[in-house]
Write an enzyme that holds these catalytic residues in place. Structure first.
Site, mmCIF file in Angstrom:
data_model
loop_
_atom_site.group_PDB
_atom_site.id
_atom_site.type_symbol
_atom_site.label_atom_id
_atom_site.label_comp_id
_atom_site.label_asym_id
_atom_site.label_seq_id
_atom_site.Cartn_x
_atom_site.Cartn_y
_atom_site.Cartn_z
ATOM 1 N N LYS A 297 -20.809 29.031 92.948
ATOM 2 C CA LYS A 297 -20.870 30.452 93.269
ATOM 3 C C LYS A 297 -22.298 30.924 93.002
ATOM 4 O O LYS A 297 -22.554 31.893 92.262
ATOM 5 C CB LYS A 297 -19.835 31.194 92.403
ATOM 6 N N ASP B 184 -11.298 23.235 87.015
ATOM 7 C CA ASP B 184 -10.002 23.401 86.360
ATOM 8 C C ASP B 184 -9.044 24.147 87.291
ATOM 9 O O ASP B 184 -7.927 23.696 87.578
ATOM 10 C CB ASP B 184 -10.215 24.173 85.047
ATOM 11 N N TYR C 264 -16.772 26.998 79.396
ATOM 12 C CA TYR C 264 -15.975 26.385 78.339
ATOM 13 C C TYR C 264 -16.840 25.862 77.188
ATOM 14 O O TYR C 264 -16.368 25.110 76.345
ATOM 15 C CB TYR C 264 -15.122 25.231 78.898
ATOM 16 N N ASP D 121 -5.945 22.575 89.975
ATOM 17 C CA ASP D 121 -4.543 22.994 89.821
ATOM 18 C C ASP D 121 -4.010 23.583 91.125
ATOM 19 O O ASP D 121 -2.841 23.385 91.476
ATOM 20 C CB ASP D 121 -4.398 24.026 88.697
ATOM 21 N N ASP E 6 -14.847 30.633 96.102
ATOM 22 C CA ASP E 6 -13.758 31.477 96.607
ATOM 23 C C ASP E 6 -13.378 31.073 98.033
ATOM 24 O O ASP E 6 -12.201 30.966 98.374
ATOM 25 C CB ASP E 6 -14.116 32.972 96.497
HETATM 26 MG MG MG Z 1 -6.020 23.329 83.578
#
Ligand code: MG
Ligand code: NAI
Length: 326
Positions: free
Chosen positions: A167, A223, A120, A227, A199
């Site tokens: 990872k 992120d 990001y 969620d 994962d």
């Molecule tokens: Mg989000």
């Protein structure tokens, strides 16, 4: 001591749940001064700017900021606001509550997500008609700052260490640096850690969330995985978050503007009120923060509840019940 609090309701149900949280804050015996400011789609339609300079300045100078949600302009509002408070970690608890329908009612997790870099960081390029690229940034300094925060968090909350999610088997340089730096800081501080590939974490947290407690992750993984955990505890309407910086913080529900129910007065205020509890704790009032959380939990369990949780109460009725319990 007076605490200056920037209040930025934004759009949609942000304008309904943010005043609800302010009402709860006003019920506490803490000296707050609230300063309301605009951001989001509505102010952009009026002035051409989603984040007016005075709003940005207010967040950059207030002791803490309470934010609701913004619509299409969310990224134009929330990313600069996180920067305005110099936030380097996004704290996202995912806790299932008694009486609330959850896929995994035993879930009680908190994600500490790196908030400034990774994929990001904003370095994307179009190299040709065919090829687009992204540069992933991981710095030792940001990883170290996150790790120090995680160690403090674990020590303050009497948690038994934390899990590093990464990872590094594939992204050897970037996630390798992230994992090694975080593990090294924890080691220096005497905090126990384990590590799980991101994962594998996704599967394991669905099957058995109880094996995790505090989870430290890079930006994108945090992120997505937080969620996913939101799904385990019964959806977005209950999830608070804190963007924490060295001196300031920005506190916001994880959900957005909920255009499907905006204006009806039935938005669930719990996520924003729980974010306000995090704000109160950030300012050092641990007991008041715990009291707010307990009042929300009791109301979730015993009602009244908003329609998203199967009830028929309004935002105002739920807020009044929480204030009463305080
Ligand atoms: Mg989000
Ligand atoms: P959303 O979180 O607004 O809504 C998803 C679903 O959850 C909807 O059915 C909504 O009614 C329900 N919901 C969310 N919060 C609720 C609450 N407090 N009480 C009851 N029900 C609730 O996500 P969506 O629909 O993807 O996005 C809508 C808008 O919000 C978009 O414009 C998006 O850009 C923006 N958004 C803004 C965010 C922010 O400002 N931080 C975060 C996420 C989305």
């Amino acid at each position: 001591m007076t605490h200056d609090i920037a209040v930025i309701p934004g759009d949609g149900i942000g304008t309904e749940v943010t005043p609800a949280a302010v009402e709860v804050l006003e019920a506490l015996e803490i000296d707050f001064e609230f300063h309301e400011a605009d951001a989001g789609d509505a102010v952009k339609a009026e002035t051409g700017e989603a984040l007016p300079e005075e709003t940005d300045d207010l967040a950059a100078s207030a002791d803490a900021t309470l934010f609701g949600a913004a619509g299409d302009t969310a990224a134009d509002v929330i990313l600069p606001l996180r920067e305005a408070v110099d936030s380097f970690v996004n704290v996202r608890p995912a806790t299932a509550y008694p009486g609330i329908d959850a896929v995994r009612p035993e879930t009680d997790l908190v994600f500490l997500r790196e908030n400034t870099e990774g994929v990001y960081a904003g370095h994307e390029d179009r190299l040709s008609e065919d090829v687009s690229t992204l540069t992933r940034v991981v710095t030792e300094s940001a990883s170290r700052r996150l790790a120090e925060f995680a160690c403090d968090y674990v020590e303050d909350g009497a948690h038994d260490g934390f899990t590093i999610v990464h990872k590094a088997n594939v992204m050897r340089e970037t996630d390798g640096r992230f994992r090694d730096t975080v593990a090294e800081v924890a080691d220096e501080r005497g905090v126990a850690t384990d590590e799980v590939l991101m994962d594998a974490f996704a599967t394991r947290v669905c099957l058995d969330p109880e094996q995790f407690d505090v989870v430290v992750c890079p930006n994108l993984a945090g992120d997505v995985l937080s969620d996913l955990a939101a799904g385990l505890v019964g959806g977005l309407g209950l999830l608070p978050s804190a963007n924490v910086g060295p001196e300031r913080g920005l506190f916001e529900p994880v959900h957005g503007t909920a255009p499907d129910i905006a204006g009806e007065g039935i938005a669930n205020p719990a996520a924003t009120i729980l974010s306000a509890a995090m704000l109160v704790e950030f300012l050092g009032y641990d007991e008041a923060g715990a009291a707010v959380r307990e009042a929300v939990e009791a109301t979730l369990e015993e009602g009244p509840r908003t329609p998203d949780l199967g009830g028929d109460a309004s935002t105002d009725e739920v807020t009044a019940a929480i204030v009463d319990r305080l």
